[in-house]
Design an enzyme around this catalytic site. Structure first.
Site, mmCIF file in Angstrom:
data_model
loop_
_atom_site.group_PDB
_atom_site.id
_atom_site.type_symbol
_atom_site.label_atom_id
_atom_site.label_comp_id
_atom_site.label_asym_id
_atom_site.label_seq_id
_atom_site.Cartn_x
_atom_site.Cartn_y
_atom_site.Cartn_z
ATOM 1 N N LEU A 149 0.837 -1.200 0.000
ATOM 2 C CA LEU A 149 0.000 0.000 0.000
ATOM 3 C C LEU A 149 0.874 1.253 0.000
ATOM 4 O O LEU A 149 0.784 2.095 0.891
ATOM 5 C CB LEU A 149 -0.953 -0.008 1.188
ATOM 6 C CG LEU A 149 -2.202 0.874 1.046
ATOM 7 C CD1 LEU A 149 -3.089 0.360 -0.076
ATOM 8 C CD2 LEU A 149 -2.986 0.928 2.353
ATOM 9 N N GLY A 150 1.724 1.341 -1.019
ATOM 10 C CA GLY A 150 2.484 2.563 -1.250
ATOM 11 C C GLY A 150 1.685 3.500 -2.138
ATOM 12 O O GLY A 150 0.448 3.454 -2.163
ATOM 13 N N ARG A 173 4.420 -4.044 4.785
ATOM 14 C CA ARG A 173 5.431 -4.353 5.803
ATOM 15 C C ARG A 173 4.981 -3.862 7.175
ATOM 16 O O ARG A 173 5.291 -4.475 8.194
ATOM 17 C CB ARG A 173 6.773 -3.700 5.427
ATOM 18 C CG ARG A 173 7.520 -4.429 4.335
ATOM 19 C CD ARG A 173 8.811 -3.722 3.990
ATOM 20 N NE ARG A 173 8.573 -2.386 3.442
ATOM 21 C CZ ARG A 173 9.531 -1.546 3.085
ATOM 22 N NH1 ARG A 173 10.797 -1.890 3.222
ATOM 23 N NH2 ARG A 173 9.239 -0.366 2.574
ATOM 24 N N ILE A 228 1.040 -5.800 -11.465
ATOM 25 C CA ILE A 228 1.621 -4.663 -12.170
ATOM 26 C C ILE A 228 2.891 -4.193 -11.457
ATOM 27 O O ILE A 228 3.350 -3.072 -11.677
ATOM 28 C CB ILE A 228 0.606 -3.490 -12.289
ATOM 29 C CG1 ILE A 228 -0.171 -3.250 -10.985
ATOM 30 C CG2 ILE A 228 -0.381 -3.766 -13.415
ATOM 31 C CD1 ILE A 228 0.588 -2.608 -9.896
ATOM 32 N N ARG A 230 6.282 -6.482 -9.908
ATOM 33 C CA ARG A 230 7.441 -7.202 -10.397
ATOM 34 C C ARG A 230 7.118 -8.689 -10.400
ATOM 35 O O ARG A 230 6.501 -9.204 -9.471
ATOM 36 C CB ARG A 230 8.668 -6.937 -9.519
ATOM 37 C CG ARG A 230 9.227 -5.523 -9.630
ATOM 38 C CD ARG A 230 9.848 -5.278 -11.001
ATOM 39 N NE ARG A 230 10.502 -3.980 -11.083
ATOM 40 C CZ ARG A 230 9.943 -2.876 -11.549
ATOM 41 N NH1 ARG A 230 8.688 -2.907 -11.970
ATOM 42 N NH2 ARG A 230 10.625 -1.748 -11.603
ATOM 43 N N ASP A 254 1.434 -7.772 -16.195
ATOM 44 C CA ASP A 254 2.173 -6.775 -16.963
ATOM 45 C C ASP A 254 3.672 -6.971 -16.824
ATOM 46 O O ASP A 254 4.449 -6.265 -17.456
ATOM 47 C CB ASP A 254 1.775 -5.362 -16.491
ATOM 48 C CG ASP A 254 2.377 -4.264 -17.347
ATOM 49 O OD1 ASP A 254 2.205 -4.323 -18.588
ATOM 50 O OD2 ASP A 254 3.031 -3.357 -16.798
ATOM 51 N N GLU A 259 11.864 -10.715 -19.010
ATOM 52 C CA GLU A 259 11.351 -9.863 -20.080
ATOM 53 C C GLU A 259 12.417 -9.616 -21.151
ATOM 54 O O GLU A 259 13.585 -9.431 -20.814
ATOM 55 C CB GLU A 259 10.892 -8.521 -19.486
ATOM 56 C CG GLU A 259 9.739 -8.682 -18.515
ATOM 57 C CD GLU A 259 9.339 -7.372 -17.846
ATOM 58 O OE1 GLU A 259 9.917 -6.318 -18.202
ATOM 59 O OE2 GLU A 259 8.448 -7.396 -16.985
ATOM 60 N N HIS A 277 4.677 -4.927 -19.972
ATOM 61 C CA HIS A 277 5.288 -4.037 -18.970
ATOM 62 C C HIS A 277 5.108 -2.568 -19.369
ATOM 63 O O HIS A 277 6.077 -1.812 -19.501
ATOM 64 C CB HIS A 277 6.771 -4.350 -18.779
ATOM 65 C CG HIS A 277 7.298 -3.865 -17.453
ATOM 66 N ND1 HIS A 277 8.377 -4.447 -16.819
ATOM 67 C CD2 HIS A 277 6.891 -2.866 -16.616
ATOM 68 C CE1 HIS A 277 8.621 -3.813 -15.681
ATOM 69 N NE2 HIS A 277 7.723 -2.839 -15.548
ATOM 70 N N VAL A 278 3.852 -2.176 -19.514
ATOM 71 C CA VAL A 278 3.537 -0.816 -19.959
ATOM 72 C C VAL A 278 2.697 -0.036 -18.945
ATOM 73 O O VAL A 278 2.264 1.083 -19.245
ATOM 74 C CB VAL A 278 2.800 -0.842 -21.320
ATOM 75 C CG1 VAL A 278 3.713 -1.350 -22.419
ATOM 76 C CG2 VAL A 278 1.523 -1.692 -21.246
#
Length: 321
Positions: A149-150, A173, A228, A230, A254, A259, A277-278
């Site tokens: 939740l950043g 965290r 979305i 990593r 994504d 990649e 990855h857009v």
């Protein structure tokens, strides 16, 4: 003499005049071959490197740049930047956390809608001249779980809660006292409390393989996963197995481990939506990101504190300088 910046990022050329107008000399090296050649040919000239998390900057490259002073990472993630090597040389590292949050959140919701409503399959059917009546779940009123939740996670949460009347839970965290969303103490608990699970946490060792078979089984056969963030956060083999066996309903991705290679097993599945990855790519996000890089570079080379420093590990005292 103006500082020289080695630019490894391949998606920002239209906005590089922002840095040039600030007086920086740029060396563009968006391919692996150009990158290696630039580091060899201009090793003593390069003062700064502009990269992104998946591209990184490795210890041997840092060692080959004797006048490198600062590494600027586009986006929040910096998983392939060797922070220990940077710390040992006293090199500053910055990132772009939060700048592209709106773009990434938009894409996360687009993926979720496409996946849950099965838009790609409907589109393909109509193009074939078919007219199927595909019954799919609604998003309204469902339970959304957000891993991380950043800035991005918060932007997704607001869209889900305010736009689709979803209840939102999260795992972080640390518990956040500044939000009303429900906190779950583990990823498994979060998955169990979710109809849709969105991964929005940075990559790196601390988040590697947080999403495994146990978490996917907790999400269950009616649950959907969106990533979305990593690919390293997810055990890809466990995800593919869960999708093939329909132990989860579907996934929208994504990001991928190697990649631009995407596993054929994912491509062959009908319950998967894939994008290259857009999520963070929009004119607004890229312009804002490059502007932040410029502000960090100007501050650094003026002897001022940078705006978005990355915390570095403890310097190893016997490191060769």
């Amino acid at each position: 003499m103006p500082a020289t910046v080695l630019v490894l990022v391949e998606t920002i050329n239209d906005y590089l005049p922002i840095l040039e107008h600030q007086g920086f000399h740029l060396i563009l090296a968006p391919t692996p071959a150009e990158r290696a050649e630039a580091i060899t040919r201009h090793s003593g000239q390069i003062n700064a490197v502009l990269t992104r998390g998946p591209l990184g900057l490795y210890a041997d490259e840092i060692a080959a740049l004797p006048n490198l002073k600062i590494i600027c990472v586009i986006g929040a993630g910096y998983e392939h930047v060797d922070l220990q090597a940077a710390a040992d040389r006293g090199i500053t590292v910055t990132n772009g956390a939060g700048v592209n949050a709106s773009s990434v959140a938009d894409h996360a919701m687009a993926l979720l809608l496409s996946l849950v409503r099965d838009v790609p399959r409907c589109d393909a059917a109509v193009r074939r001249g078919e007219w199927p009546k595909i019954m799919r779940p609604s998003l309204s009123g469902k339970r959304l779980g957000i891993l991380g939740l950043g800035a991005v996670g918060m932007a997704i949460a607001k869209r889900a809660a305010n736009g689709f009347d979803m209840s939102v839970s999260y795992h972080n965290r640390q518990h956040r006292s500044d939000v009303s969303y429900a906190f779950c103490s583990t990823p498994t608990e979060l998955a169990r409390a979710s109809d849709f699970l969105v991964i929005a946490t940075p990559g790196g060792l601390t988040t590697k393989h947080l999403i495994n078979r146990q978490v996917l089984d907790a999400l269950g056969p009616k649950g959907f996963l969106v990533n979305i963030a990593r690919a390293s956060v997810v055990v890809t083999a466990d995800l593919i197995s869960a999708l093939e066996q329909r132990r989860i309903a579907g996934a929208a991705l994504d990001v991928f481990d190697a990649e631009p290679h995407v596993p054929d097993a994912l491509k062959s599945l009908t319950n998967v939506v894939l994008t290259p990855h857009v999520a963070g790519l929009s004119p607004e996000a890229i312009e804002g990101t490059v502007e932040l890089v410029g502000r960090n570079l100007v501050a650094f080379f003026s002897g001022q504190p940078v705006l978005t420093p990355v915390e570095l590990p403890t310097r190893i005292s016997n490191a060769v300088l």
